[in-house]
Write an enzyme that holds these catalytic residues in place. Structure first.
Site: not given
Ligand code: ADP
Ligand code: MG
Length: 191
Positions: A60, A123
């Protein structure tokens, strides 16, 4: 809700239980988006808290706090659907042409424990397999409807199951003419 209610006084949407989970509709919202939708949001993608997300098979992307002030003052917590687009940065683009198109998304709007639940966080899960992460890239979002309130999870399995249902509900709800139109909204950068 009265105009004078401040965010801190506002209760979160009620938590729902198993019976709600078992009877979830496959399509939600009216045939045409109704106010407060569409809600247009945007800004550079922020790092989240590293909880959930990719571990749950559902990354997200977080919008910056200041970009969600409008939605957090009018909308209740829960899961929403709409469209999102990641914009091409001036340099260092690792994404494909397909990645930079407008895609369906599901958004969770919730109180943020990091800020002692005094602020909300949005998110966004974009329903597309990206070539690479896109932290700091500009993201544009058009929110078109509400799917459900936050649920009270008893297990990781139930949470994962609900995320899968959310994605399905979002896809089906967007697959109606008056919603599809917004995939070419003026908020997006189209060629
Ligand atoms: P965080 O805690 O940093 O939000 P996540 O595990 O939720 O980590 O991963 C989010 C990140 O993954 C986003 O900021 C983006 O860079 C990347 N990402 C890759 N694919 C997607 C997707 N389909 N939707 C949203 N984010 C994605
Ligand atoms: Mg996230």
């Amino acid at each position: 809700m009265s105009e004078t209610t401040t965010m801190s006084q506002r209760p979160a949407a009620p938590f729902q239980t198993e019976s709600f989970r078992l009877t979830r509709p496959q399509i939600v919202g009216p045939e045409t988006p109704e106010p407060p939708f569409p809600i247009r949001l945007g800004g550079p993608v922020q790092r989240g808290f590293g909880r959930g997300g990719k571990d749950l098979g559902c990354p997200t992307a977080n919008l910056p706090d200041e970009s969600i002030e409008t939605i957090s003052s009018i909308a209740k917590t829960g899961v929403y659907y709409g469209y999102a687009q990641v914009l091409c940065p001036k340099k260092g683009n690792e994404l494909s042409e397909e990645d930079l198109k407008v895609h369906p998304m599901a958004m969770s709007l919730g109180w943020n424990p990091f800020y002692k639940n005094e602020r909300m966080t949005a998110e966004i899960h974009i329903m597309h397999e990206f070539e690479a992460d896109f932290y700091e890239y500009d993201m544009r979002v058009v929110v078109l409807g509400y799917i459900r309130p936050e649920l009270d999870y008893t297990s990781r399995e139930a949470l994962i199951e609900d995320i899968e249902i959310d994605k399905n509900v979002a896809q089906r709800s967007l697959d109606r003419p008056e919603y599809r139109k917004f995939s070419s909204d003026k908020h997006f950068v189209l060629n």
